[in-house]
Enzyme design. Structure first.
Site, short mmCIF file in Angstrom:
data_model
loop_
_atom_site.label_atom_id
_atom_site.label_comp_id
_atom_site.label_asym_id
_atom_site.label_seq_id
_atom_site.Cartn_x
_atom_site.Cartn_y
_atom_site.Cartn_z
N TYR A 2 -2.55 0.17 10.04
CA TYR A 2 -2.66 -0.41 8.71
C TYR A 2 -1.36 -0.24 7.93
O TYR A 2 -0.83 -1.19 7.34
CB TYR A 2 -3.83 0.21 7.95
N SER A 60 0.82 -1.20 0.00
CA SER A 60 0.00 0.00 0.00
C SER A 60 0.86 1.26 0.00
O SER A 60 1.95 1.30 0.59
CB SER A 60 -0.91 0.01 1.24
#
Length: 301
Positions: free
Chosen positions: A125, A100
């Site tokens: 995250y 990501s």
């Protein structure tokens, strides 16, 4: 294809996921529903003839990760380790990992390049995605796998997660609610159309399978242009032919100020060239979302 276990809390309702795979021929796309940490079940389901793993399973979302960091650690770090174990034990020589852009945090240098420092994640995250890249590199070193860690920049398009910005804004418009804008609207994202992301993944797989020697690479897959939040809101409203009412709220913890992909490496290695402008992305999404909710209730916020 694997889904999370039934005890997890998905960002996308199960019904939407089932609709997304309803037309896939089962003889080519068998579905095994299990927890990706259940290595034994996965080993029993795969075969030594499988020659690549594209690992995209994860718990997504910055804000939910702040509320449940342990669950994100389990799914995104232990789950990635489990899939690497499966690849090694079945002698699978190619492993693609969906990472990501969040790993870059609030890096001041833009656009973000793969060799930029990523030592300051600002959400659980982001931390779990960076953590997933490290054992992937280790397994490349130890077992000679070709490994690509693909850093996806904000993906959009039909069937986008309902809790992500564009889908959420569309639902607020459809239900005559004010659009919730966090901050002053100047934060920006590199919105990347799903077809362009898929093209990059396919190109990555073809490269990895065509090599004479294994490699480890981190590769950005983004659109390489940015859109401010306030412009995104006006863009989706225009695409839906509606007028938004804005409700400004404080900035949210864990949200980065901007994302912006340097895709020169993807161009060089993969021949990757995203070609969907944000206006087209929003138009296609608006057409889909209006059709999707035409015969069903709009999901609650």
């Amino acid at each position: 294809m694997w889904w999370p276990s039934k005890t997890s809390i998905p960002a996308t309702p199960r019904a939407i996921k089932e609709e997304g795979i309803a037309d896939l021929p089962r003889e080519r796309f068998p579905l095994i529903e299990t927890n990706i940490c259940n290595t034994r079940t996965i080993l029993q389901s795969l075969h030594t003839r499988d020659d690549a793993i594209i690992h995209l399973a994860a718990k997504a979302g910055v804000r939910p990760s702040i509320e449940a960091p342990g669950a994100y650690e389990q799914a995104n770090v232990a789950g990635t380790q489990s899939m690497l174990d499966v690849a090694q034990r079945l002698d699978i020589d190619t492993f693609l990992f969906g990472s990501s852009s969040s790993v870059y945090g609030n890096n001041e240098k833009v656009p973000f390049a793969e060799d930029d420092p990523v030592r300051h994640p600002i959400s659980p995250y982001a931390a779990t995605k960076h953590s997933g890249e490290l054992p992937a590199q280790t397994f490349h070193h130890l077992y000679g796998m070709s490994v690509h860690c693909l850093r996806f920049f904000t993906m959009c398009g039909p069937r986008q997660h309902p809790d992500l910005a564009i889908h959420k804004f569309a639902r607020q418009l459809l239900t005559d609610q004010p659009i919730t804008m966090y901050g002053d609207g100047t934060s920006s994202r590199d919105y990347t159309y799903v077809d362009d992301i898929v093209d990059g993944v396919v190109r990555s797989l073809r490269r990895a399978k065509g090599l004479d020697a294994p490699e480890y690479e981190i590769i950005n897959l983004g659109g390489s242009e940015t859109t401010q939040l306030k412009d995104l809101i006006s863009g989706i409203a225009d695409a839906m032919d509606m007028t938004p009412e804005i409700k400004q709220l404080p900035e949210q913890p864990g949200d980065v100020e901007r994302t912006y992909a340097d895709i020169s490496k993807a161009r060089d290695l993969l021949g990757y060239e995203p070609d969907t402008p944000i206006e087209e992305e929003l138009r296609v999404f608006a057409d889909w979302v209006k059709d999707y909710y035409a015969d069903r209730p709009v999901l609650e916020m």
